[in-house]
Design an enzyme around this catalytic site. Structure first.
Site, mmCIF file in Angstrom:
data_model
loop_
_atom_site.group_PDB
_atom_site.id
_atom_site.type_symbol
_atom_site.label_atom_id
_atom_site.label_comp_id
_atom_site.label_asym_id
_atom_site.label_seq_id
_atom_site.Cartn_x
_atom_site.Cartn_y
_atom_site.Cartn_z
ATOM 1 N N SER A 216 86.278 114.616 120.755
ATOM 2 C CA SER A 216 84.570 115.539 121.112
ATOM 3 C C SER A 216 83.627 114.306 121.495
ATOM 4 N N LEU B 192 88.373 121.229 112.801
ATOM 5 C CA LEU B 192 87.619 120.365 113.560
ATOM 6 C C LEU B 192 87.838 119.383 113.719
ATOM 7 N N THR C 213 83.304 125.328 121.023
ATOM 8 C CA THR C 213 81.520 124.809 122.495
ATOM 9 C C THR C 213 81.019 125.262 123.143
ATOM 10 N N ASP D 117 97.858 113.982 111.785
ATOM 11 C CA ASP D 117 97.372 113.579 113.212
ATOM 12 C C ASP D 117 97.174 114.761 113.662
ATOM 13 N N HIS E 66 74.860 119.746 117.878
ATOM 14 C CA HIS E 66 74.098 120.255 116.480
ATOM 15 C C HIS E 66 74.729 118.213 116.594
ATOM 16 N N ARG F 167 75.797 111.724 113.402
ATOM 17 C CA ARG F 167 76.130 112.065 114.320
ATOM 18 C C ARG F 167 76.906 110.816 114.703
ATOM 19 N N GLU G 87 80.434 124.055 126.011
ATOM 20 C CA GLU G 87 81.049 122.538 126.610
ATOM 21 C C GLU G 87 81.319 124.126 127.465
ATOM 22 N N TYR H 234 87.187 117.732 128.854
ATOM 23 C CA TYR H 234 87.198 118.078 127.311
ATOM 24 C C TYR H 234 86.934 119.301 127.648
ATOM 25 N N ALA I 108 88.917 116.896 116.930
ATOM 26 C CA ALA I 108 88.870 116.806 118.280
ATOM 27 C C ALA I 108 88.390 115.107 118.798
ATOM 28 N N GLY J 131 89.621 117.061 110.705
ATOM 29 C CA GLY J 131 88.223 116.608 111.582
ATOM 30 C C GLY J 131 87.285 115.996 109.961
ATOM 31 N N GLY K 44 84.859 113.589 110.351
ATOM 32 C CA GLY K 44 83.711 113.849 111.254
ATOM 33 C C GLY K 44 81.981 113.843 110.867
HETATM 34 P P1 NAP Z 1 83.355 114.170 115.656
HETATM 35 O O1 NAP Z 1 82.402 114.033 114.789
HETATM 36 O O2 NAP Z 1 83.573 113.449 117.003
HETATM 37 O O3 NAP Z 1 84.298 113.832 114.578
HETATM 38 C C1 NAP Z 1 85.341 113.909 115.362
HETATM 39 C C2 NAP Z 1 87.069 114.194 113.949
HETATM 40 O O4 NAP Z 1 88.255 114.716 114.341
HETATM 41 C C3 NAP Z 1 87.042 113.203 113.258
HETATM 42 O O5 NAP Z 1 87.349 113.272 112.104
HETATM 43 C C4 NAP Z 1 88.142 112.216 114.151
HETATM 44 O O6 NAP Z 1 88.790 111.351 113.130
HETATM 45 C C5 NAP Z 1 88.887 113.581 114.618
HETATM 46 N N1 NAP Z 1 90.571 113.485 115.263
HETATM 47 C C6 NAP Z 1 90.078 113.335 116.681
HETATM 48 N N2 NAP Z 1 90.938 112.735 117.275
HETATM 49 C C7 NAP Z 1 92.092 113.224 116.209
HETATM 50 C C8 NAP Z 1 93.355 113.099 115.851
HETATM 51 N N3 NAP Z 1 94.630 113.001 116.785
HETATM 52 N N4 NAP Z 1 94.235 113.398 114.227
HETATM 53 C C9 NAP Z 1 93.557 114.389 114.280
HETATM 54 N N5 NAP Z 1 91.575 113.602 113.387
HETATM 55 C C10 NAP Z 1 91.212 113.959 114.273
HETATM 56 O O7 NAP Z 1 82.860 115.448 115.350
HETATM 57 P P2 NAP Z 1 81.998 116.598 115.467
HETATM 58 O O8 NAP Z 1 80.433 116.943 116.167
HETATM 59 O O9 NAP Z 1 81.959 116.525 114.089
HETATM 60 O O10 NAP Z 1 82.206 117.680 115.869
HETATM 61 C C11 NAP Z 1 82.984 118.730 115.632
HETATM 62 C C12 NAP Z 1 84.351 119.692 116.295
HETATM 63 O O11 NAP Z 1 83.151 120.449 116.751
HETATM 64 C C13 NAP Z 1 85.092 119.182 117.309
HETATM 65 O O12 NAP Z 1 85.912 119.692 117.602
HETATM 66 C C14 NAP Z 1 83.727 119.582 118.999
HETATM 67 O O13 NAP Z 1 84.315 119.164 119.530
HETATM 68 C C15 NAP Z 1 83.613 120.244 117.935
HETATM 69 N N6 NAP Z 1 81.533 120.796 118.336
HETATM 70 C C16 NAP Z 1 81.105 119.461 118.095
HETATM 71 C C17 NAP Z 1 79.482 119.746 118.748
HETATM 72 C C18 NAP Z 1 78.355 119.042 118.569
HETATM 73 O O14 NAP Z 1 77.313 119.394 119.267
HETATM 74 N N7 NAP Z 1 78.547 118.146 117.693
HETATM 75 C C19 NAP Z 1 79.379 120.867 119.176
HETATM 76 C C20 NAP Z 1 80.166 122.197 119.756
HETATM 77 C C21 NAP Z 1 81.413 121.411 119.146
HETATM 78 P P3 NAP Z 1 88.217 110.128 112.777
HETATM 79 O O15 NAP Z 1 86.920 109.658 112.320
HETATM 80 O O16 NAP Z 1 89.588 108.710 112.957
HETATM 81 O O17 NAP Z 1 88.425 110.157 114.705
HETATM 82 O O1 F7E Z 2 75.242 114.826 126.230
HETATM 83 C C1 F7E Z 2 72.898 113.257 128.914
HETATM 84 C C2 F7E Z 2 74.198 114.505 129.212
HETATM 85 O O2 F7E Z 2 76.981 113.230 124.925
HETATM 86 C C3 F7E Z 2 74.551 115.387 126.276
HETATM 87 C C4 F7E Z 2 79.155 117.011 121.908
HETATM 88 O O3 F7E Z 2 79.721 116.974 120.763
HETATM 89 O O4 F7E Z 2 77.464 118.696 122.257
HETATM 90 C C5 F7E Z 2 78.002 117.397 123.306
HETATM 91 O O5 F7E Z 2 78.452 117.607 124.045
HETATM 92 C C6 F7E Z 2 73.076 115.237 127.661
HETATM 93 C C7 F7E Z 2 74.410 115.549 128.602
HETATM 94 O O6 F7E Z 2 76.420 115.464 124.361
HETATM 95 C C8 F7E Z 2 73.178 110.255 128.663
HETATM 96 O O7 F7E Z 2 74.907 113.045 130.490
HETATM 97 C C9 F7E Z 2 71.616 111.355 129.429
HETATM 98 O O8 F7E Z 2 73.865 115.625 129.996
HETATM 99 O O9 F7E Z 2 75.212 113.700 123.412
HETATM 100 P P1 F7E Z 2 75.964 114.362 124.139
HETATM 101 P P2 F7E Z 2 76.997 116.968 125.252
HETATM 102 O O10 F7E Z 2 77.876 116.112 126.433
HETATM 103 O O11 F7E Z 2 76.932 118.208 125.170
HETATM 104 C C10 F7E Z 2 78.856 119.686 123.155
HETATM 105 C C11 F7E Z 2 78.688 121.173 122.654
HETATM 106 C C12 F7E Z 2 80.155 119.640 122.219
HETATM 107 O O12 F7E Z 2 80.519 119.716 121.921
HETATM 108 C C13 F7E Z 2 80.827 117.477 122.346
HETATM 109 O O13 F7E Z 2 81.921 117.623 121.605
HETATM 110 O O14 F7E Z 2 72.672 113.981 127.722
HETATM 111 N N1 F7E Z 2 73.073 111.961 128.667
HETATM 112 N N2 F7E Z 2 71.562 110.175 128.920
HETATM 113 C C14 F7E Z 2 73.704 111.045 128.117
HETATM 114 N N3 F7E Z 2 74.634 111.268 127.089
HETATM 115 C C15 F7E Z 2 74.640 110.504 126.722
HETATM 116 N N4 F7E Z 2 75.867 110.434 125.379
HETATM 117 N N5 F7E Z 2 74.829 109.213 127.251
HETATM 118 C C16 F7E Z 2 73.282 108.895 127.558
HETATM 119 O O15 F7E Z 2 73.321 107.773 127.449
#
Ligand code: NAP
Ligand code: F7E
Length: 372
Positions: free
Chosen positions: A85, A81, A128, A59, A182, A187, A130, A152, A83, A9, A12
């Site tokens: 996501s 990392l 997460t 992959d 975060h 993002r 979630e 997810y 996913a 990842g 990402g």
């Molecule tokens: P992101 O920006 O969506 O990045 C996801 C990464 O995973 C990208 O590099 C993507 O590659 C790679 N990936 C997806 N499918 C793959 C596959 N089949 N093989 C290899 N690589 C693959 O996510 P992020 O926000 O940085 O989050 C990082 C991790 O933390 C994820 O596991 C996410 O679920 C978890 N997480 C995120 C949050 C948050 O708020 N950001 C919170 C809790 C947990 P490509 O660029 O090629 O698509």
């Molecule tokens: O939604 C509401 C939506 O897509 C946040 C991922 O990084 O964090 C992320 O997941 C909230 C939800 O993030 C829109 O319904 C309203 O309640 O920004 P989001 P997420 O679903 O919380 C967790 C921790 C992860 O692990 C995940 O990888 O916002 N919402 N209106 C909306 N959400 C989106 N995307 N778009 C809207 O228009």
């Protein structure tokens, strides 16, 4: 001994910040990339060519590629990392999400075992908030029961438990960071915060008329991604492998995020109405050129962005991370986070406008034969 990190990842949001963080610490950093028809990897383009930074094709759905790569790199730390996501996308592509986010974790653990690195390689799993889903307790800590509420989250639950299982069964150093949302200027543009900051910037610069959102009442504990990658590293530096909740301990609604983002873009909003009829109406502007926006609906609700099941009350308790990792959950406040994202997107939209104007002018000059 040289520290060697393998990051899945890496392209990402988190992978890019973590790469910078580990390179600064003197690590040799290896990242997994997938073949894509577009070769430009925006978030890590500035790192490509750096001596200690290496990219490899593999992959998460391809065990053989992972086993070979782990054997070749011989990492001392793996940060898993990668996913699918996006929670909403997981309803459209549930099988792919399960393959990458659940079985993918198992593939990484087995790649380490197959290469006999159980005693030398530590593994971080991106778990997460979630997992708490339809929450059973507010705020949530390491002991709060899980209740996943999307494909997810169900896939990530497998990832969490298989990591715990391998820790207990094989005595491996593998653990989860249970990270709450975060965000950052890197993002993905379809997550709600970035969608809002980009729209606020576009509306303020006359490039968009209205922002359509889903559930405005949803509550999140939003932190800054740059602060959170430090925790991933700290979690792997502890004597014993343990799981940690990483959060700010402060909660806001999507509506509050929207109001603040528009304010930073120079637009004051007032929300009126309920549910699908709710609207964000412009009541004042700081830039006189935007006077025509006053009285207009700039934010509206669309059913398209509602989820079949939505997680609406996430609020993390970072007490353990503060005490054991010595981490400061408040180093970037909610207000600072919104401000830095809006400032970034205001500059991005302005730069995109200049670039597109230059392209239009150039096309016109070429057509008129004014430039060769
Ligand atoms: P992101 O920006 O969506 O990045 C996801 C990464 O995973 C990208 O590099 C993507 O590659 C790679 N990936 C997806 N499918 C793959 C596959 N089949 N093989 C290899 N690589 C693959 O996510 P992020 O926000 O940085 O989050 C990082 C991790 O933390 C994820 O596991 C996410 O679920 C978890 N997480 C995120 C949050 C948050 O708020 N950001 C919170 C809790 C947990 P490509 O660029 O090629 O698509
Ligand atoms: O939604 C509401 C939506 O897509 C946040 C991922 O990084 O964090 C992320 O997941 C909230 C939800 O993030 C829109 O319904 C309203 O309640 O920004 P989001 P997420 O679903 O919380 C967790 C921790 C992860 O692990 C995940 O990888 O916002 N919402 N209106 C909306 N959400 C989106 N995307 N778009 C809207 O228009």
């Amino acid at each position: 001994m040289q520290n060697i990190a393998l990051i899945t990842g890496v392209t990402g949001q988190d992978g890019s910040y973590l790469s910078e963080f580990l390179l600064d610490k003197g690590y040799e950093v290896h990242g997994i990339i997938r073949r894509s028809s577009v070769d430009f990897r925006e978030r890590i383009a500035h790192l490509e060519g750096t001596p200690n930074f290496h990219l490899h094709y593999a992959d998460m759905s391809d065990s053989m590629s992972l086993v070979k790569l782990v054997g070749k790199v011989q990492p001392t730390e793996i940060y898993n990392l990668a996913a699918q996501s996006h929670v909403q996308v997981s309803f459209d592509a549930p099988e792919f999400t399960a393959d990458v986010d659940a079985v993918g974790v198992l593939r990484i653990l087995e790649a380490v075992r197959t290469n006999h690195l159980e005693n030398t390689c530590r593994i971080y799993q991106a778990s997460t908030s979630e997992l708490y889903g339809k929450v059973e307790e507010v705020p949530q800590n390491e002991n709060t029961p899980f209740h996943p509420y999307s494909p997810y989250a169900v896939a990530k639950l497998y990832g969490f438990w298989i990591v715990k299982e391998y820790r207990e069964a094989y005595n491996m150093y593998c653990c989860s960071g249970i990270l709450f949302n975060h965000e950052s200027e890197r993002r993905g543009e379809t997550f709600v915060t970035r969608k809002i900051t980009l729209a606020a910037a576009r509306i303020a610069q006359g490039k968009q008329e209205c922002l359509y959102l889903g559930n405005l009442d949803s509550l999140r504990d939003w932190g800054y991604a740059k602060d959170y990658v430090e925790c991933m590293w700290l979690i792997l530096q502890q004597e014993k492998p343990e799981d940690f909740v990483i959060a700010t301990g402060v909660q806001h609604s999507v509506r509050e995020f929207t109001e603040l983002a528009f304010r930073h873009a120079g637009i004051e909003l007032k929300f009126e109405g309920k549910d699908l009829e709710e609207k964000g109406i412009c009541v004042s502007v700081t830039n006189p050129e935007n006077e025509h926006l006053v009285g207009k609906t700039l934010v509206a609700v669309s059913e398209d962005f509602y989820r079949p099941t939505d997680v609406v009350n996430l609020w993390g308790d970072p007490t353990k991370a503060k005490a054991k990792l010595g981490w400061n959950p408040q180093s970037t406040s909610f207000e600072q986070l919104v401000q830095l994202m809006v400032e970034h997107d205001m500059a991005k939209v302005a730069a995109d406008s200049v670039a597109s104007k230059v392209r239009t002018n150039l096309a016109e000059y070429l057509e008129k034969g004014l430039v060769k």
